[in-house]
Design an enzyme around this catalytic site. Structure first.
Site, PDB file in Angstrom:
ATOM      1  N   ILE A   1       0.597  -1.277   0.273  1.00  0.00           N
ATOM      2  CA  ILE A   1      -0.135   0.241   0.242  1.00  0.00           C
ATOM      3  C   ILE A   1       1.116   1.124   0.091  1.00  0.00           C
ATOM      4  O   ILE A   1       0.747   2.505   0.672  1.00  0.00           O
ATOM      5  CB  ILE A   1      -0.730   0.092   0.993  1.00  0.00           C
ATOM      6  CG1 ILE A   1      -0.111  -0.127   2.748  1.00  0.00           C
ATOM      7  CG2 ILE A   1      -2.012  -1.361   0.715  1.00  0.00           C
ATOM      8  CD1 ILE A   1      -1.074  -0.405   3.833  1.00  0.00           C
ATOM      9  N   GLY A   2       2.460   1.408  -0.172  1.00  0.00           N
ATOM     10  CA  GLY A   2       3.224   2.026  -0.303  1.00  0.00           C
ATOM     11  C   GLY A   2       3.691   2.259   0.668  1.00  0.00           C
ATOM     12  O   GLY A   2       4.894   2.938   0.891  1.00  0.00           O
TER      13      GLY A   2
ATOM     14  N   ALA B   1      10.376  -9.485  13.517  1.00  0.00           N
ATOM     15  CA  ALA B   1       9.774  -7.696  13.311  1.00  0.00           C
ATOM     16  C   ALA B   1       8.474  -7.791  13.432  1.00  0.00           C
ATOM     17  O   ALA B   1       7.481  -8.313  14.243  1.00  0.00           O
ATOM     18  CB  ALA B   1      10.109  -7.032  11.481  1.00  0.00           C
TER      19      ALA B   1
ATOM     20  N   GLY C   1       5.213  -4.296  14.217  1.00  0.00           N
ATOM     21  CA  GLY C   1       3.981  -3.774  13.133  1.00  0.00           C
ATOM     22  C   GLY C   1       5.016  -2.019  13.441  1.00  0.00           C
ATOM     23  O   GLY C   1       5.536  -2.087  14.340  1.00  0.00           O
TER      24      GLY C   1
ATOM     25  N   GLU D   1       1.209   2.526  11.963  1.00  0.00           N
ATOM     26  CA  GLU D   1       0.328   2.248  13.111  1.00  0.00           C
ATOM     27  C   GLU D   1       1.190   3.198  13.738  1.00  0.00           C
ATOM     28  O   GLU D   1       1.141   4.009  14.496  1.00  0.00           O
ATOM     29  CB  GLU D   1      -0.372   1.937  13.405  1.00  0.00           C
ATOM     30  CG  GLU D   1      -1.623   1.720  12.333  1.00  0.00           C
ATOM     31  CD  GLU D   1      -2.611   0.333  12.566  1.00  0.00           C
ATOM     32  OE1 GLU D   1      -2.096  -0.666  12.651  1.00  0.00           O
ATOM     33  OE2 GLU D   1      -3.588   0.889  12.022  1.00  0.00           O
TER      34      GLU D   1
HETATM   35 MO1  MOS Z   1      -4.940   0.515   9.452  1.00  0.00          MO
HETATM   36  S1  MOS Z   1      -6.022   1.066   9.599  1.00  0.00           S
HETATM   37  O1  MOS Z   1      -6.039  -0.977   9.829  1.00  0.00           O
HETATM   38  O2  MOS Z   1      -4.681  -0.236   7.623  1.00  0.00           O
END
Ligand code: MOS
Length: 768
Positions: free
Chosen positions: A493-494, A721, A723, A726
């Protein structure tokens, strides 16, 4: 009722982990890596910036028609009559569906209380809700015909202020009322008793504004039917999630729906689900026998496809003189928009700091506005805005350094997950290393500057509560020329997912990054991967990539041993070669006749379950320095340090890039971004990039440092790794708010902090 689960992470927990992971996914942790972690440029970087990458909008199929959508101009209305006669006679028009069509009845917003709407609903609950869709030869013909559809409405009373919407006499959006779910209380310990023992108490109420996702690529789909099967190109974070919902909506078997999303230009949580535009394209394509493209306008994306819901958060917090956090008592209210969705998160209140007595009461309310959606750490930046400012005030009351105060309350276990230990807890390291890089202690001692531009520093911490989804399968093909192909359904997604996949193959199998191709995000041809959301893509899918690479390695070495007539124990793999112990000769994969005879070796990788009884979660601490112009109210973020514990750094460039993007979004949330709905009409007053201000490079501090904390987590998964996407945005706005308070000596409780709110805060403390 159970709301569509965009906030809860519990269903993504260990119990759903695959029980069938093959032995290869039980790989020992990597030690030092050479390709993984390096600053490898994106393998698709030139395509993305050079304009050759094909996004959904770029898809042009033979005979393709274009879709335009008719929207309700009213925030709350009932369609009385809809007349398509004139529109049908317009040039180029092929098909029209309206809320009277049989296709309109497809259930929408499915909950366990039933469906709250339908594809085209005569009951329009926000400005911009869809009432008809048209397919025509060209985009302009479709748009012209849309204007010729005559709709008569009965306008209903509406409510866009979410605090007002909770009142019993507020206009109701649904028969069940504006709060279909009861308030949810989470608690432990005895909050009241704890307050009685406190040395310092702070009680405050905060508001945060509704923030929009604003991905650079707008939402859209192209649909085409081929021999009774539906093919869809979609701009989505999860091709499998879209396929499942689309098959359900159109009553098709999963095997008859193919969804792909080759290049994707940002989603931030707003592209995790099936869009109405996708169904319009599919239905109109079926009616016309032609491919149909439906791409939203920018204004549509600002009204109709999600937002970070506004929150009101009240917190009462107590601490002892020695800095022990004693109690947190919070109520959270979030604005769901026109359809139910959990619009708050208390996760961080319950788990960021060790605290024996906590109560959080959460509720959401419906208003006549577009529905909220997951948005980069749903609920967390709002909670951080409140919690981290209260922590700052408490530290002040105790006369403690805010960093020291937080260090006093570092969690060693997840209190919310029945005391499960963390596989690694980098919060203290984030605070210490971040403070050191920032020069926190020295900056605290700096005298207040004279003049009208005040400088201040602030700190805020955060964590993200999801360890990622359970399962992913990856297929890896090693070809006879020594190049390799990775096949995974994950969307990039980038964030650089594809590049990290190639690095993992390079690390594990020794095929150079530039010889690895990645095939991804296509339910027709690529293997299952969960949606790229919840900061889970790297931690769920790359262990499967590693496992697939390892699955190829064993047969490859066996082939080489046989062909070279050398004991397999003497062979190792590096840089696309077989190396022989005690011999300088290297045999390239491409020189192996046995590989050429087989054409390719195929490896299958799956991800091992989450560690049992432990949880791997990421942490962060951000440090901001701001300059506040007390004459104009302008705030500039001039210096920033973001310390992130996300386990192993998979790619030094994409890591920093995620943090930079997260901080940029935090600057927007804290200083500039605000959806404005007109209280008289309920209409969106910030429906353009002129009126809705996202930060640009000009707003980002030149003096920025990303500080990765790599604690060598050997347990969270086989790549180590956690996350990142976010957690990188969660504390940013709160750190800026604390810095603003430090600069001007007055605290601002509502986001965003605007020039007007600075002026008001100065006025209320007696300045001018
Ligand atoms: Mo995220 S807000 O779970 O793409």
């Amino acid at each position: 009722m159970r709301e569509p689960n965009i906030y809860g992470s519990d269903t993504l927990d260990a119990e759903l982990a695959p029980q069938f992971a093959p032995a290869t996914s039980d790989l020992p942790p990597w030690g030092k890596t050479t390709v993984v972690g390096a600053a490898v440029p994106r393998i698709d970087g030139h395509d993305r910036v050079g304009g050759t990458a094909i996004y959904t909008r770029d898809i042009a199929l033979p005979g393709m028609l274009h879709c335009a959508i008719v929207h309700s101009p009213h925030a709350h209305a009932m369609v009385k009559r809809i007349d398509t006669t004139a529109a049908k006679a317009m040039p180029g028009v092929h098909a029209i569906i309206t809320c009277d069509s049989p296709e309109a009845k497809i259930p929408w917003i499915l909950t366990n209380q039933g469906a709250f709407s339908q594809l085209l609903d005569p009951h329009c609950r926000y400005e911009g809700e869809e009432v008809a869709a048209i397919a025509a030869e060209t985009p302009l013909q479709a748009a012209d015909a849309a204007r010729m559809i005559v709709v008569e409405y009965d306008v209903l009373p509406m409510v866009v202020n979410y605090e007002v919407a909770t009142k019993p006499d507020a206009p109701k959006l649904h028969a069940v009322g504006n709060q279909p779910s009861p308030a949810r209380t989470s608690q432990r310990g005895d909050v009241e008793a704890a307050f009685a023992k406190a040395d310092a108490v702070v009680e405050r109420t905060f508001h945060t504004s509704c923030e929009m996702h604003v991905p650079l690529e707008v939402h859209g789909s192209v649909a085409q039917w081929d021999s009774g099967k539906l093919e869809v190109w979609d701009s989505t974070q999860g091709v499998y999630a879209v396929r499942d919902s689309l098959a359900l909506a159109l009553k098709l078997p999963l095997s008859s729906v193919r969804v792909s999303s080759h290049f994707m230009g940002g989603g931030f949580g707003g592209k995790l689900e099936l869009g109405k535009y996708t169904v319009f394209a599919a239905v109109l394509a079926r009616m016309t026998g032609r491919a149909v493209k439906c791409v939203l306008t920018r204004e549509d994306t600002l009204r109709s496809v999600g937002n970070r819901p506004a929150n009101t958060i009240s917190i009462k917090a107590a601490a002892r003189k020695d800095g022990t956090l004693l109690a947190l008592d919070a109520t959270l209210l979030g604005a769901s928009g026109a359809y139910p969705t959990g619009a708050t998160s208390s996760y961080m209140l319950l788990d960021l700091y060790t605290c024996a007595n906590v109560r959080a009461v959460e509720s959401s309310v419906l208003i006549n506005a577009g529905q909220a959606r997951a948005f980069r750490a749903p609920g967390y930046p709002q909670a951080a805005w409140a919690l981290e400012q209260v922590m700052d005030e408490l530290a002040g009351k105790l006369g403690m350094d805010p960093v020291e105060f937080r260090l006093k309350n570092i969690p060693v276990v997840s209190q919310l997950r029945s005391g499960q230990p963390y596989t690694s807890t980098g919060l203290a390291d984030c605070l210490r290393d971040g403070a050191e890089k920032f020069g926190w202690a020295a900056a605290r001692k700096r005298p207040a500057n004279k003049g009208h531009v005040k400088r201040g520093i602030g700190i805020a911490a955060g964590m993200w509560g999801s360890p990622g989804g359970p399962t992913a399968t990856v297929i890896l093909k090693l070809y006879a020329d020594g190049s390799a192909n990775v096949n995974s359904g994950a969307a990039d997604i980038g964030t650089g997912t594809k590049t990290i996949f190639a690095q993992v193959v390079a690390e594990e199998l020794g095929v150079p990054v530039e010889r690895v191709s990645v095939e991804n995000a296509d339910t027709g041809t690529t293997q299952y991967a969960p949606s790229s959301g919840g900061s889970q893509t790297v931690l769920v899918t790359t262990p499967a990539v590693r496992s697939a690479a390892a699955d190829v390695k064993t047969p490859l070495l066996a082939l080489a041993a046989e062909e070279l007539k050398i004991d397999v124990d003497k062979l190792t793999i590096r840089d696309g070669n077989i190396e022989i112990a005690g011999d300088t000769k290297k045999v390239p994969f491409s020189a192996l006749r046995s590989l050429a005879q087989r054409q390719q070796l195929v490896g299958v990788g799956r991800r091992a379950p989450h560690p049992v009884g432990k949880v791997g979660l990421p942490f962060a601490a951000h440090f901001a320095e701001v300059e506040v112009n007390t004459r104009t109210g302008e705030v500039r973020v001039v210096r920033y340090v973001a310390a992130q514990d996300s386990g192993r750094v998979m790619n030094a460039l994409t890591f920093e890039n995620q943090v930079l993007g997260g901080v940029t979004m935090g600057i927007g949330f804290g200083l500039t971004e605000q959806r404005v709905l007109d209280r008289q009409t309920g209409k969106l007053a910030s429906g353009s990039w002129h009126d809705y201000k996202i930060p640009t490079a000009m707003d980002f501090p030149v003096d920025f440092q990303c500080v990765p904390i790599d604690l060598q987590d050997k347990e969270c998964n086989s790549v180590g790794a956690k996350g990142l996407g976010e957690p990188a945005t969660i504390p940013a706005a709160a750190a800026i708010a604390n810095a603003v308070c430090n600069a001007i000596g007055a605290r601002i409780y509502d986001a965003p902090i605007t020039p007007a709110s600075i002026v008001n805060a100065l006025a209320s403390k007696g300045g001018k």
